[in-house]
Write a protein that holds these residues in place. Structure first.
Motif: not given
Length: 270
Positions: A123-135, A159-171
């Motif tokens: 869910a956190a990965v999805g949130m990070a990706l969604g926020l990125r897409l919203q700018g 793997m998804a977090a790395a693939h989408y380069r989610l540098d707005n995500l901290t695990i």
């Protein structure tokens, strides 16, 4: 930052955890006590949140992937003013705000309902990706248990977090070495966990004492690598702060009785 005040806040939260679990008669003390410094560092220092506006769009997001550690999250949210501390007395009661696992429809400040291990980080990965897409510039944080990382879903999420380069995500990983059935290495060894996390594309920092809030904050504030999700591997003590609970797998999911709670509270007050 006043580290003495933050350390005192951690002690207050540990006492709240013991008290609420004793009143509830059930719950998970071990992994709640080990995660306190991470939660206090996030909610009292690092995250952009406003208890008076728990759903403000510009807020940072947090997901407790190890949802059974809900008592630590609830006590932290109460300490920040998301709801009155008196609510802690109703943990796990029928119809109460504070259920055994976080419920975003009941509890202010909870961004994701969690409990089934491995799903929170997804869910956190999805949130990070969604926020990125919203700018958006919001950050997303999540805490996983080490036993939880035996779930295959966790590695798909990484793997998804790395693939989408989610540098707005901290695990953050709560590495206390124990799970409900005993030592992680005996149940299902994760091997060289730090090497695995780096191989899966995390910009990893190891915190040798994850129950030292200064060390946790140093990791949270360290410069980030662009295009990489940040991982923080915190070496912690299960049951931290209560001598008879520390490093004991039996306290993973067992609430203290009145006598045990009294002894624990006396120790934590010291």
């Amino acid at each position: 930052m006043d580290f003495q005040a933050l350390t005192q806040q951690c002690a207050v939260i540990r006492r709240d955890i013991i008290s609420m679990l004793e009143k509830a008669g059930s719950g998970h003390p071990g992994g709640s006590l080990s995660a306190v410094e991470m939660l206090v560092a996030l909610y009292h220092v690092k995250m952009n949140v406003d208890p008076s506006r728990p759903q403000m769009p510009e807020r940072d997001r947090f997901v407790l992937s190890k949802g059974h550690a809900a008592p630590a999250l609830y006590a932290t949210l109460a300490s920040r003013g998301f709801f009155p501390r008196e609510e802690l007395d109703h943990l796990r009661k029928l119809g109460a705000m504070l259920q055994g696992h976080p419920d975003k429809n009941k509890c202010p400040g909870v961004d994701a309902s969690t409990g089934s291990l491995g799903q929170g980080v997804s869910a956190a990965v999805g949130m990070a990706l969604g926020l990125r897409l919203q700018g958006g510039s919001q950050q997303v944080y999540t805490i996983l248990g080490d036993g939880e990382c035996q779930e295959g879903l966790v590695w798909e999420a990484l793997m998804a977090a790395a693939h989408y380069r989610l540098d707005n995500l901290t695990i953050l990983f709560d590495w206390n070495g124990l799970q409900i059935d005993g030592r992680n290495d005996d149940v299902m060894s994760l091997g060289d966990f730090a090497a695995k996390l780096r191989a899966f594309g995390l910009d990893l920092i190891e915190v040798q004492d994850g129950n030292d809030i200064a060390q946790v904050l140093d990791a949270l504030n360290a410069p980030r690598k662009s295009g990489m999700p940040r991982g923080i591997l915190c070496h912690t003590v299960k049951g931290k702060g209560v001598s008879f609970m520390e490093n004991e797998a039996g306290w993973h999911g067992k609430a203290p009785n009145a006598q045990q709670a009294e002894a624990a509270l006396k120790e934590l007050e010291g």
